[in-house]
Design a protein around this motif. Sequence first.
Motif, PDB file in Angstrom:
ATOM      1  N   LEU A 172       8.564   6.576  -0.659  1.00 37.28           N
ATOM      2  CA  LEU A 172       7.497   5.672  -1.060  1.00 37.28           C
ATOM      3  C   LEU A 172       7.181   4.810   0.163  1.00 37.28           C
ATOM      4  O   LEU A 172       7.991   3.980   0.552  1.00 37.28           O
ATOM      5  CB  LEU A 172       7.969   4.819  -2.224  1.00 37.28           C
ATOM      6  CG  LEU A 172       6.882   4.130  -3.030  1.00 37.28           C
ATOM      7  CD1 LEU A 172       5.963   5.144  -3.660  1.00 37.28           C
ATOM      8  CD2 LEU A 172       7.519   3.264  -4.090  1.00 37.28           C
ATOM      9  N   ALA A 173       6.027   5.039   0.779  1.00 41.38           N
ATOM     10  CA  ALA A 173       5.777   4.346   2.042  1.00 41.38           C
ATOM     11  C   ALA A 173       4.302   4.057   2.232  1.00 41.38           C
ATOM     12  O   ALA A 173       3.438   4.704   1.651  1.00 41.38           O
ATOM     13  CB  ALA A 173       6.283   5.189   3.205  1.00 41.38           C
ATOM     14  N   ASP A 174       4.034   3.059   3.066  1.00 41.03           N
ATOM     15  CA  ASP A 174       2.683   2.800   3.533  1.00 41.03           C
ATOM     16  C   ASP A 174       2.465   3.789   4.680  1.00 41.03           C
ATOM     17  O   ASP A 174       3.056   3.634   5.744  1.00 41.03           O
ATOM     18  CB  ASP A 174       2.593   1.353   4.029  1.00 41.03           C
ATOM     19  CG  ASP A 174       1.200   1.001   4.532  1.00 41.03           C
ATOM     20  OD1 ASP A 174       0.502   1.913   5.010  1.00 41.03           O
ATOM     21  OD2 ASP A 174       0.825  -0.174   4.446  1.00 41.03           O
ATOM     22  N   PRO A 175       1.645   4.829   4.478  1.00 40.16           N
ATOM     23  CA  PRO A 175       1.564   5.893   5.481  1.00 40.16           C
ATOM     24  C   PRO A 175       1.129   5.374   6.851  1.00 40.16           C
ATOM     25  O   PRO A 175       1.612   5.839   7.872  1.00 40.16           O
ATOM     26  CB  PRO A 175       0.534   6.863   4.904  1.00 40.16           C
ATOM     27  CG  PRO A 175      -0.118   6.169   3.788  1.00 40.16           C
ATOM     28  CD  PRO A 175       0.790   5.087   3.319  1.00 40.16           C
ATOM     29  N   ARG A 203       0.842  -1.187   0.000  1.00 39.30           N
ATOM     30  CA  ARG A 203       0.000   0.000   0.000  1.00 39.30           C
ATOM     31  C   ARG A 203       0.877   1.237   0.000  1.00 39.30           C
ATOM     32  O   ARG A 203       0.542   2.251   0.574  1.00 39.30           O
ATOM     33  CB  ARG A 203      -0.895   0.001   1.230  1.00 39.30           C
ATOM     34  CG  ARG A 203      -2.374  -0.087   0.890  1.00 39.30           C
ATOM     35  CD  ARG A 203      -3.192   0.098   2.131  1.00 39.30           C
ATOM     36  NE  ARG A 203      -3.015  -1.034   3.020  1.00 39.30           N
ATOM     37  CZ  ARG A 203      -3.658  -2.178   2.861  1.00 39.30           C
ATOM     38  NH1 ARG A 203      -4.494  -2.331   1.883  1.00 39.30           N
ATOM     39  NH2 ARG A 203      -3.454  -3.170   3.691  1.00 39.30           N
ATOM     40  N   ARG A 204       2.046   1.125  -0.647  1.00 38.52           N
ATOM     41  CA  ARG A 204       2.972   2.250  -0.615  1.00 38.52           C
ATOM     42  C   ARG A 204       2.555   3.336  -1.594  1.00 38.52           C
ATOM     43  O   ARG A 204       2.158   3.046  -2.719  1.00 38.52           O
ATOM     44  CB  ARG A 204       4.393   1.772  -0.950  1.00 38.52           C
ATOM     45  CG  ARG A 204       4.970   0.905   0.141  1.00 38.52           C
ATOM     46  CD  ARG A 204       6.307   0.379  -0.248  1.00 38.52           C
ATOM     47  NE  ARG A 204       6.213  -0.363  -1.512  1.00 38.52           N
ATOM     48  CZ  ARG A 204       7.254  -0.726  -2.219  1.00 38.52           C
ATOM     49  NH1 ARG A 204       8.461  -0.427  -1.810  1.00 38.52           N
ATOM     50  NH2 ARG A 204       7.107  -1.394  -3.327  1.00 38.52           N
ATOM     51  N   ILE A 205       2.636   4.556  -1.141  1.00 38.87           N
ATOM     52  CA  ILE A 205       2.377   5.713  -1.995  1.00 38.87           C
ATOM     53  C   ILE A 205       3.447   6.751  -1.654  1.00 38.87           C
ATOM     54  O   ILE A 205       4.083   6.658  -0.613  1.00 38.87           O
ATOM     55  CB  ILE A 205       0.967   6.313  -1.747  1.00 38.87           C
ATOM     56  CG1 ILE A 205       0.758   6.578  -0.252  1.00 38.87           C
ATOM     57  CG2 ILE A 205      -0.129   5.411  -2.267  1.00 38.87           C
ATOM     58  CD1 ILE A 205      -0.444   7.434   0.052  1.00 38.87           C
ATOM     59  N   PRO A 206       3.666   7.730  -2.530  1.00 37.62           N
ATOM     60  CA  PRO A 206       4.612   8.783  -2.160  1.00 37.62           C
ATOM     61  C   PRO A 206       4.079   9.554  -0.947  1.00 37.62           C
ATOM     62  O   PRO A 206       2.966  10.067  -0.978  1.00 37.62           O
ATOM     63  CB  PRO A 206       4.660   9.674  -3.404  1.00 37.62           C
ATOM     64  CG  PRO A 206       4.187   8.809  -4.510  1.00 37.62           C
ATOM     65  CD  PRO A 206       3.186   7.873  -3.903  1.00 37.62           C
ATOM     66  N   VAL A 207       4.855   9.568   0.124  1.00 36.13           N
ATOM     67  CA  VAL A 207       4.413  10.201   1.366  1.00 36.13           C
ATOM     68  C   VAL A 207       5.358  11.345   1.715  1.00 36.13           C
ATOM     69  O   VAL A 207       6.573  11.183   1.650  1.00 36.13           O
ATOM     70  CB  VAL A 207       4.425   9.165   2.522  1.00 36.13           C
ATOM     71  CG1 VAL A 207       4.143   9.848   3.851  1.00 36.13           C
ATOM     72  CG2 VAL A 207       3.413   8.071   2.265  1.00 36.13           C
ATOM     73  N   ASP A 208       4.780  12.497   2.059  1.00 43.20           N
ATOM     74  CA  ASP A 208       5.607  13.590   2.560  1.00 43.20           C
ATOM     75  C   ASP A 208       5.945  13.249   4.006  1.00 43.20           C
ATOM     76  O   ASP A 208       5.109  13.372   4.904  1.00 43.20           O
ATOM     77  CB  ASP A 208       4.843  14.911   2.472  1.00 43.20           C
ATOM     78  CG  ASP A 208       5.692  16.083   2.958  1.00 43.20           C
ATOM     79  OD1 ASP A 208       6.753  15.826   3.576  1.00 43.20           O
ATOM     80  OD2 ASP A 208       5.297  17.232   2.721  1.00 43.20           O
ATOM     81  N   VAL A 209       7.168  12.803   4.219  1.00 44.91           N
ATOM     82  CA  VAL A 209       7.570  12.292   5.525  1.00 44.91           C
ATOM     83  C   VAL A 209       7.545  13.401   6.580  1.00 44.91           C
ATOM     84  O   VAL A 209       7.155  13.182   7.728  1.00 44.91           O
ATOM     85  CB  VAL A 209       8.973  11.646   5.424  1.00 44.91           C
ATOM     86  CG1 VAL A 209       9.429  11.163   6.776  1.00 44.91           C
ATOM     87  CG2 VAL A 209       8.936  10.492   4.441  1.00 44.91           C
ATOM     88  N   ALA A 210       7.936  14.618   6.173  1.00 44.27           N
ATOM     89  CA  ALA A 210       7.949  15.730   7.123  1.00 44.27           C
ATOM     90  C   ALA A 210       6.542  15.988   7.646  1.00 44.27           C
ATOM     91  O   ALA A 210       6.333  16.203   8.837  1.00 44.27           O
ATOM     92  CB  ALA A 210       8.512  16.975   6.441  1.00 44.27           C
ATOM     93  N   GLU A 211       5.568  15.914   6.741  1.00 46.95           N
ATOM     94  CA  GLU A 211       4.188  16.151   7.140  1.00 46.95           C
ATOM     95  C   GLU A 211       3.714  15.049   8.096  1.00 46.95           C
ATOM     96  O   GLU A 211       3.074  15.320   9.110  1.00 46.95           O
ATOM     97  CB  GLU A 211       3.319  16.187   5.881  1.00 46.95           C
ATOM     98  CG  GLU A 211       1.966  16.813   6.096  1.00 46.95           C
ATOM     99  CD  GLU A 211       1.130  16.739   4.829  1.00 46.95           C
ATOM    100  OE1 GLU A 211       1.635  17.155   3.772  1.00 46.95           O
ATOM    101  OE2 GLU A 211      -0.007  16.261   4.911  1.00 46.95           O
ATOM    102  N   LEU A 212       4.085  13.816   7.734  1.00 44.12           N
ATOM    103  CA  LEU A 212       3.679  12.673   8.565  1.00 44.12           C
ATOM    104  C   LEU A 212       4.250  12.797   9.974  1.00 44.12           C
ATOM    105  O   LEU A 212       3.541  12.637  10.969  1.00 44.12           O
ATOM    106  CB  LEU A 212       4.149  11.380   7.888  1.00 44.12           C
ATOM    107  CG  LEU A 212       3.792  10.048   8.541  1.00 44.12           C
ATOM    108  CD1 LEU A 212       3.395   9.062   7.474  1.00 44.12           C
ATOM    109  CD2 LEU A 212       4.930   9.497   9.346  1.00 44.12           C
ATOM    110  N   VAL A 213       5.553  13.125  10.064  1.00 39.01           N
ATOM    111  CA  VAL A 213       6.189  13.260  11.376  1.00 39.01           C
ATOM    112  C   VAL A 213       5.599  14.475  12.099  1.00 39.01           C
ATOM    113  O   VAL A 213       5.309  14.422  13.298  1.00 39.01           O
ATOM    114  CB  VAL A 213       7.724  13.384  11.231  1.00 39.01           C
ATOM    115  CG1 VAL A 213       8.371  13.606  12.584  1.00 39.01           C
ATOM    116  CG2 VAL A 213       8.302  12.134  10.582  1.00 39.01           C
TER     117      VAL A 213
END
Lengths: 464, 228
Positions: free
Chosen positions: A345-348, A307-317
Amino acid sequence: MKRIARRLQGLLSGTIVRLVLGFFVLQFVIATGSLMLVRARMDTILTADRIEQVDDARNALLGTWRSGGVSALRQALDDPDGPLGDPALFAALREADGDQLYGVDSIPAAVPSARPGRVAIDGEDPSNPSGLAVMAQLNRDTTLVVGARKVGSGVAIAFAEAAALTLVITALVAMAAALALGFVLNRRTAAIARTARALASGNFAARVDHPGYRDGFDEVRDQINAMAERIDRLVTELQTISASLAHDLRSPVARVRAALDNAWKLTSDPAAAAAIELASADAEGLDRMLVGALDLSRMETGMIADRRIPVDVAELVGDLVELYEPLAESRGVTIASELETATALADPELLARAVSNLIENALKYGAGQLHCNCSCSDGLVRIAICDDGVGIAAEDRDTALARFSRLDHARTTPGVGLGLTMAAAVASLHGGTIELSDASAADPPGLCVTIVLPVYEAGPAADR
Amino acid sequence: MSGKVLLVEDDDRLADHIIAGLAEAGYTVDRAGDGRDGLFLASDNGYTAIILDRMLPGMDGLSVLKALRAAQVSAAIILLSALGSTDERVEGLSAGADDYVAKPFAFSELLARLQAVCRRSGVQQAGAPTRLVCGDLVLDRMKRTVQRASRSVAVQAREFKLLEYLMLHSDELVTRTMLLEHVWGYHFDPSTNVIDVHVSRLRRKLEDAGGPPLIQTVRGAGYRMVAG
């Protein structure tokens, strides 16, 4: 461009270069050998040709002499269109009053009289004669010598040219053959490597797929496929077992919690209610551990849908920091964050869970200051959660991670070991790693847990 | 809150417990012990909601769910399962379930979610209101403002979302997991009391604006928004 260069480099690396050289040498030896053979054959044919030519010239001259005498012979010898017209031919007439030479410096010695034979001409070394000559005794005083010199230089040049051409063609053919071979080899090994990589990352449905030529590669392919088949079967079994185990183990826990719920509602005794609440919390903890262990085993075996999609890691953290900030504040802990925009590219959901585990650990073990950083450099996204607690000694870090995976710590401090192991499992599921380090040079050093993920580069070049 | 609910569950003790709880909450409950019976009863229609176990003898819950949706049964369906992973949840929701509760669960969790899905199907017909009112508290979803007794209350974006969710479900029990799911969009269960701190912050802001407390804590379960 870079991709093509890398491909060419791959094609021309080590094994392939050696193959090219081997091919080249082999082809060159074969081509040169056949040229030598042709040359030897050509020499024989040319010699036979010259012998015949000399014979013919002699017969013609003898015919002239018989019909017209010596004067006619001389005339014939002088005639540029006569029997001596070929510049390779020469003749000499020895008479009582001297020698007459036609196209030769002196009369060669020891000229055979029956068939044309080898003679040294023009003062060359008698041990390696190149001329051919035959002698005819016209009368007692008169001798006719007819011969031919070797027309060697033209043949030698032709041979050199042929050799050079062969060299070039051989080199080209060897290069083309090696590239083609390299391409085929690369394609077949790449297919095997791709499958092995897919298997390693937990995709047990991966198989090597290539039409069979019944060669060594097919042997490898069959073995890998057989191995994958077995792994697949075992994993499927494990999946079935763990699913039914979950059902079997969690249902009684559900009933315990339901019964405790009921008991809590029915009791009016505050002491009993407190005891029930404690039991309820433990049942909940047990369930959480069960779920965690099952999720973990699913993650570690890669039994999770992609279920990986491009994820804005900064936003997630950032979102997680926002979630935990009030809790931290209520415990007198401040969270500082430095978030550099980075996409992976991550499973959010999994990544958020991993980071939240790390933040909860840091809250549990930190003293008063927590750092959540996200940075991006060298094609890697780093999510670092650092506390200022006692930390983990450098020599214990590997064993700590390894031990955690067997849930040893989880037994003494519920949830904690699972948190770190879960984060590690999530990182590896995303093709990343987890790093433990000191947060600072101070004492106590604190612990930094860093999730390192490959950065996501948008565009057609990025493969999933 | 009342309605007719069908429970499809093979575990007798768990089923008894759920039926007792639902009856207490004012629901009429029918029960089926396996998938085939469940499908047969559910197709007969008339249920407000169906609580469906994922693992059932005869015909598994997911197949029952798909069959029901294919047969245009419009009842709200809550899937119940010991398989709590993301995969299972996504699979269940995409097959047409309205919600998903992982076993084991606190009964209050199931009840809260049941109330939420039953209400949701009612709200969809009425259309979502732009102004939410609870006592003297008014939340304007268009202007994104919160007022208490005509005095403006400054809330952050996430607090606004939290209050909005609580007000949408006023007089209903809302669990921490539900809040984490709908306000923050996370589907995991944090072991810390991270949600409580957010709620108590919001509660303080509302109480600073004057008036009686509006957000009640339901012990061992969650929160309930009640007009003071």
